[in-house]
Write an enzyme that holds these catalytic residues in place. Structure first.
Site, short mmCIF file in Angstrom:
data_model
loop_
_atom_site.label_atom_id
_atom_site.label_comp_id
_atom_site.label_asym_id
_atom_site.label_seq_id
_atom_site.Cartn_x
_atom_site.Cartn_y
_atom_site.Cartn_z
N CYS A 174 82.79 79.26 136.75
CA CYS A 174 82.70 78.09 137.63
C CYS A 174 82.59 78.57 139.06
CB CYS A 174 83.96 77.22 137.47
SG CYS A 174 83.90 75.73 138.48
N CYS B 250 88.66 77.16 142.55
CA CYS B 250 89.95 76.63 142.98
C CYS B 250 91.00 77.74 142.87
CB CYS B 250 90.34 75.44 142.11
SG CYS B 250 89.09 74.14 142.13
N CYS C 67 93.14 76.24 131.17
CA CYS C 67 91.77 76.52 131.58
C CYS C 67 91.52 77.99 131.92
CB CYS C 67 91.56 75.65 132.83
SG CYS C 67 89.97 75.72 133.57
N1 SAH Z 1 86.00 71.59 136.79
C1 SAH Z 1 86.53 70.36 136.36
C2 SAH Z 1 86.89 70.30 134.90
C3 SAH Z 1 87.51 71.52 134.30
S1 SAH Z 1 89.14 71.92 134.83
C4 SAH Z 1 87.71 69.98 137.21
O1 SAH Z 1 88.22 70.82 137.94
O2 SAH Z 1 88.11 68.83 137.15
C5 SAH Z 1 90.11 70.71 133.98
C6 SAH Z 1 91.48 70.47 134.60
O3 SAH Z 1 92.35 71.59 134.39
C7 SAH Z 1 91.39 70.24 136.10
O4 SAH Z 1 92.09 69.08 136.46
C8 SAH Z 1 92.02 71.49 136.62
O5 SAH Z 1 92.55 71.26 137.88
C9 SAH Z 1 93.08 71.81 135.58
N2 SAH Z 1 93.63 73.16 135.68
C10 SAH Z 1 93.00 74.29 136.01
N3 SAH Z 1 93.86 75.33 136.04
C11 SAH Z 1 95.08 74.84 135.71
C12 SAH Z 1 96.39 75.40 135.58
N4 SAH Z 1 96.61 76.69 135.79
N5 SAH Z 1 97.40 74.58 135.23
C13 SAH Z 1 97.18 73.26 135.00
N6 SAH Z 1 95.97 72.68 135.11
C14 SAH Z 1 94.94 73.45 135.48
FE1 SF4 Z 2 86.11 75.05 138.46
FE2 SF4 Z 2 88.60 75.55 137.66
FE3 SF4 Z 2 88.18 74.29 139.96
FE4 SF4 Z 2 87.65 73.00 137.66
S1 SF4 Z 2 89.66 73.70 138.37
S2 SF4 Z 2 86.37 73.08 139.49
S3 SF4 Z 2 86.95 74.74 136.41
S4 SF4 Z 2 87.57 76.41 139.49
#
Ligand code: SAH
Ligand code: SF4
Length: 339
Positions: free
Chosen positions: A112, A116, A331
């Site tokens: 991705c 984040c 994720c």
């Molecule tokens: N990219 C999209 C969809 C995939 S991530 C998005 O960000 O919405 C799906 C969800 O998992 C998102 O809400 C993301 O913030 C969350 N997520 C990612 N890493 C995480 C973590 N370590 N603990 C809890 N939720 C997490």
């Molecule tokens: Fe991409 Fe992970 Fe952010 Fe979703 S939470 S937009 S998968 S970097």
């Protein structure tokens, strides 16, 4: 050799036509693929042996492999799938208390680009988009492996679905038409890509849009999500209001709760203010610790306090249950370990 998974009924008819078989054969094959989820053509037992032999010369069910499978104590199953080019993605099957409800969490991209700071997927950068066939193969793999029929799909695996919107929309069409999963049982989760949210507002989609907001203000959000610089919260809010106005649909707001960072009383107040005129439900996601970063899980008390402060504003608030914590089901975590 045609891979049958991902083909529409019309596309299967083209193959059966070329073999001088009837349209009814195409329908049977279509149902074996999507509803009965067979792994090979020999299992399509209502086709004659002779036809199956001809058919096997031109078609195969799938070209995806299960590279790793982990089963959690709570019934969650996590798969790492490998596509023919060697790229891997994760897909997860979650079972909720109500056993009739089987939710697949699918990936939309390998890696991705949004990056984040709390997310294991983002850390590895963007590799490539998945085709709609590769997206629906994830659900078919789950169905083939478990013998169960998936009832709900959430785009919450790896990747930003709105940065691969054409394939995501086409996959959703197939979930509707071929898997017979109703649009209301599909959820697309996004980090907040405003132009695509505006495009979806024009689309007559009955599915749920989930927004990964994760913060009550600009300062906190840009710490967590660098996309906040490109698509800041005030603009995002306009897009969400436009979406609700155009579609009449309620949005889901996802809010990752991280200890002492965004789980304070002040954060709850600011979040209530930000959301007060947006038609939405709120889903709180306790942070699931991944690799090396400084974030921590919130305490049970702070989750409950945050929840009740939001509820006082009249919104419906749920806390996401931790699924498959013992199998790296957050994720991006499984792919990270294997690679
Ligand atoms: N990219 C999209 C969809 C995939 S991530 C998005 O960000 O919405 C799906 C969800 O998992 C998102 O809400 C993301 O913030 C969350 N997520 C990612 N890493 C995480 C973590 N370590 N603990 C809890 N939720 C997490
Ligand atoms: Fe991409 Fe992970 Fe952010 Fe979703 S939470 S937009 S998968 S970097």
């Amino acid at each position: 050799m045609e891979v049958l998974s991902g083909l529409t009924l019309k596309e299967i008819e083209k193959i059966t036509d070329s073999l001088h078989a009837s349209k009814f054969r195409a329908r049977q094959i279509h149902n074996w693929i999507y509803l009965k989820s067979v792994s090979n053509i020999d299992e399509m037992t209502d086709l004659s042996l002779k036809f199956r032999e001809e058919f096997k010369k031109v078609a195969t069910v799938t070209d995806v492999k299960i590279k790793v499978k982990q089963v959690s104590n709570d019934g969650t199953i996590k798969y790492l799938l490998e596509y023919p080019d060697g790229e891997c993605v994760e897909t997860v099957l979650m079972r909720f208390d109500n056993r009739a409800n089987l939710t697949a969490c699918v990936s939309s991209q390998v890696g991705c680009a949004v990056n984040c700071s709390f997310c294991a997927t983002g850390k590895r950068g963007f590799i490539r988009n998945l085709t709609y066939k590769e997206i629906i193969e994830q659900v078919l793999t789950i169905q083939r492996d478990t013998g169960l029929k998936v009832t709900n799909v959430v785009f919450m695996g790896q990747g930003e679905p709105l940065l691969n919107l054409d394939n995501v929309l086409k996959a959703m069409e197939l979930f509707n038409d071929s898997f017979q999963i109703g649009a209301r049982r599909l959820t697309v989760s996004t980090s907040g890509i405003i132009p695509q949210i505006n495009a979806l507002a024009e689309n007559d989609m009955q599915s749920t849009l989930a927004i990964s907001l994760h913060a009550p203000n600009h300062e906190i959000r840009r710490k967590l999500m660098q996309i906040e610089d490109k698509y800041p919260m005030p603009e995002l809010k306009k897009a969400l209001k436009n979406y609700v106005a155009k579609t009449g649909r309620r949005i889901t707001i996802e809010y990752l709760l991280i200890k002492d960072l965004n789980d304070t009383i002040e954060s709850a107040r600011q979040l209530v203010e930000y959301l007060h005129d947006i038609k939405c439900n709120i889903n709180l996601i306790p942070y699931n610790p991944t690799e090396k970063n400084d974030y921590q899980k919130p305490s049970g008390n702070s989750i409950m306090r945050f929840k009740s402060l939001l509820e006082q504003s009249g919104k419906k608030v749920t806390v996401r249950l931790e699924r498959g914590a013992d199998i790296d089901a957050a994720c991006g975590q499984l792919r990270g370990k294997v690679n």
